[in-house]
Each structure stands twice: as structure tokens, then as C-alpha cells.
Design an enzyme around this catalytic site. Structure first.
Site, PDB file in Angstrom:
ATOM      1  CB  THR A  94       0.202   5.926  -0.983  1.00 17.88           C
ATOM      2  OG1 THR A  94       1.263   5.526  -0.276  1.00 17.88           O
ATOM      3  CG2 THR A  94      -0.975   4.990  -0.159  1.00 17.88           C
ATOM      4  CB  ILE A 138      -1.022  -0.020   1.266  1.00 23.17           C
ATOM      5  CG1 ILE A 138      -2.158   0.959   0.926  1.00 23.17           C
ATOM      6  CG2 ILE A 138      -0.309   0.342   2.469  1.00 23.17           C
ATOM      7  CD1 ILE A 138      -3.285   0.701  -0.155  1.00 23.17           C
ATOM      8  CE1 TYR A 139       6.546   4.844   0.941  1.00 20.40           C
ATOM      9  CE2 TYR A 139       7.785   3.252   0.157  1.00 20.40           C
ATOM     10  CZ  TYR A 139       7.652   4.582   0.678  1.00 20.40           C
ATOM     11  OH  TYR A 139       8.761   5.395   0.358  1.00 20.40           O
ATOM     12  CB  ALA A 140       4.552   0.753  -3.579  1.00 20.43           C
TER      13      ALA A 140
END
Length: 337
Positions: free
Chosen positions: A158, A154-156
Site C-alpha cells: 500500500t 500488504i502494508y509495504a
């Protein structure tokens, strides 16, 4: 005419601190905005800000990106010429535990920054992305013109969303936007959740260090001072809508003053060689705890930084052994080891 005012989000963070220090040394006015989140030791963040405050050209606001009113007040007071947006919820592994933090900070917070950049008609908005957007890509080195549609966390996701948001803003409002993709940044004042910090701490304390994928990992380690030098030069290189075909290898949008730029060392280093360098600098052997690959992680990253070089004439070049040496010296000094 005096030097410009640069508004930097995340100045108590690792990269923001180094960038602010560089810009202050060059005579810019810098306004730092930081939420002082407790994702890692807040004392380290406070210490970085305290060092920056020794320069009277540095002013600061402590508030969250999600607090649009606080952000707007800070921008109104600073009257920025340029915004460099570095703040955000970082960390690939933490995104598995607390995905909502990434949506709130990296999506909503970034949207607030973009809205205010438009309102203040800044001459250039620069925003941090990450090599993690390349996700499951296998062709290396990674190029900005490669598709990046397979994020693994989810980091990538976003950060990829931030790139898309930035493009739409650049197109609709004519706001020059540069996104930079960072590759495994390390160096003095680094983050305690990063491998170099954890390895150095473990080796000096004689506690085991976790080595994922049984050590079969490669990273494009980028020394922090090289990274911020690249950002500094990109500040003066705002993209413009092309009036003809875009040059081969340039990520410039055909429809907007928008560009994506890798900032990396253009060299992949084996993780075990990196650990060897830390052992050499500390004079101690690591107790190695070999682990399987973690969810969301990738076995290798490697930047093609040719676009940065063609735009600015600059290429990061600090050898990883030299960078590790400087980090270990800082760590020993800071923690009185």
C-alpha cells in the site's frame, strides 16, 4: 505575514505528535487530523493530543481518513499551506491479520488527502512511506533510486502504491510531492507495538521477550526527533520539474515535481546490541524467547540518507544508546515504574 498553517494527518500518532510539537515550537499554526483508531492504546493517543492542545495554535479534528466529507470540512476550515500526511494503518505484522484495514486507510484515505491537496492548491504535499517498500532488495544501504518492486507485505504494497499515486498527482496537477521512507523510528511516546516498547515493558515486568530470526536481525534505528527534524527541513524543499538532467543519486522525477527521500540514521545496528542497551538502561536482564523469522519480515534495513543531507544539509545522528536511554526514562516516568 504570519507563519503558515500546516495540516498534519495522524497528530495523535507517534511521529505526527513529535512533528506537530516541533512546528508549534517554531510558531506555525498546526491543524491535526486523527481517527483515534484502537490499533493500540487510545489513551496514549489522547494524552499526546492533550499535550498539543496546550498550544492555542493547535486545532484538531477527530475523524477517519476514509470519511471524505469530514476531511474536506477540516481542510476548508484550516486553509492549509502545506499538508504532511502521516496517518495510516501501520505495522508489518498486523497486515498479515487484517489486510483490508490497510487498503481502506492507506489507499482510499490517502486518495482523499491527495484530492483535497489538489483542491486547496497547497504549496507542498509530503507523505509517509516506509523502508518496507525495499522488500526483498539485498543491496545495502538502500538508495531511493533502487528498484522497489518486491514488497513482502500488504502494508509495504500500500505504501508503494501511495508513492505511485503521488507521482501521478504531481505530474497531472503540478503539485509538488515529497514521499519520505522511514526506517525503524523509536523514542519517547513511541508505539506499544514496536520492538523497543515491547522489550522495555517485558524486561521491566520480568516477562519473556520474543526475539525473531533468533536475534540475527539488523535495523537502521532512527530517533524520532531526528526524523521530524528531517521532515521539517523537507517542508521547505519542495521538488520542481527538472529543466535538465537529474543529478546522480537524486530520486527527482524527470516528469513531475516529485521526489522520494530516505530518512534514516545511515547505520545498521544489531538487534542484540539494541536489547543490550535496554538491559543496561533498565538495570535488568531480558528473558529471551528466540523465535524463527516472521512472514513478511526482513533480516536487515539500512538507509543511504545522502539525499536528505544534500537537500537539507542535515543528517540524523542520535546514537542508539542515547535514544534508548531517553525512551526508558520516558517509559518509567509515563508508567510510574
Amino acid at each position: 505575514m504570519g507563519k503558515e498553517t500546516i495540516f498534519i494527518t495522524g497528530t495523535a500518532g507517534f511521529i505526527g505528535f513529535h512533528l506537530a510539537r516541533l512546528l508549534l515550537a517554531e510558531g506555525f499554526r498546526v491543524h491535526g487530523y486523527d481517527g483515534m483508531s484502537d490499533y493500540y492504546d487510545v489513551r496514549l493517543k489522547q494524552r499526546r493530543h492533550a499535550m498539543l492542545r496546550q498550544n492555542e495554535a493547535f486545532t484538531t479534528t477527530e475523524a477517519l481518513l476514509e470519511d471524505r466529507e469530514a476531511l474536506a470540512r477540516a481542510m476548508d476550515a484550516a486553509k492549509p499551506d502545506v499538508i504532511v500526511h502521516l496517518a495510516g494503518q501501520a505495522g508489518v505484522r498486523y497486515s498479515l491479520e487484517n489486510p483490508r484495514a490497510y487498503i481502506e486507510t492507506n489507499i482510499t484515505g490517502t486518495f482523499n488527502v491527495m484530492e483535497l491537496a489538489r483542491d486547496h492548491k497547497v504549496r507542498h504535499l509530503l507523505m509517509a512511506s516506509t523502508s518496507s517498500v525495499y522488500g526483498a532488495n539485498e543491496a545495502m544501504p538502500f538508495r531511493e533510486t533502487d528498484k522497489a518492486d518486491t514488497p513482502l507485505t500488504i502494508y509495504a504494497a500500500t505504501k508503494k502504491a501511495n508513492e505511485a499515486m503521488g507521482h501521478s498527482w504531481a505530474h497531472i496537477y503540478g503539485l509538488p510531492v515529497t514521499m519520505f521512507r522511514f526506517f525503524t523510528v523509536y523514542g519517547p511516546w513511541g508505539r506499544p507495538d514496536m520492538a523497543l516498547f515491547k522489550f522495555t515493558k517485558g524486561i521491566l515486568e520480568g516477562t519473556p521477550i520474543d526475539i525473531y530470526n533468533h536475534g540475527d536481525m539488523w535495523r537502521d534505528f532512527t530517533y524520532v526527533e531526528d526524523l521530524v527534524r528531517g521532515i521539517r527541513l523537507l517542508i521547505d524543499t519542495p521538488p520542481a520539474v527538472p529543466d535538465g538532467p537529474v543529478a546522480e543519486g537524486d530520486s527527482l522525477s524527470p516528469a513531475a515535481p516529485y521526489r522520494v527521500v530516505n530518512i534514516g540514521n545511515s547505520d545498521k545496528v544489531r538487534l542484540m546490541d539494541f536489547i543490550d542497551a535496554i538491559e543496561q538502561e533498565t538495570g535488568r536482564k531480558a528473558i529471551r524467547n528466540y523465535m524463527p523469522m516472521q512472514a513478511g519480515d526482513v533480516p536487515a534495513t539500512w538507509a543511504d540518507a545522502g539525499l536528505l543531507k544534500s537537500l537539507t544539509g542535515y543528517a540524523p545522528q542520535t546514537p542508539f544508546r542515547e535514544g534508548v536511554k531517553r525512551f526508558v526514562e520516558w517509559y518509567r516516568d509515563y508508567y510510574a515504574v
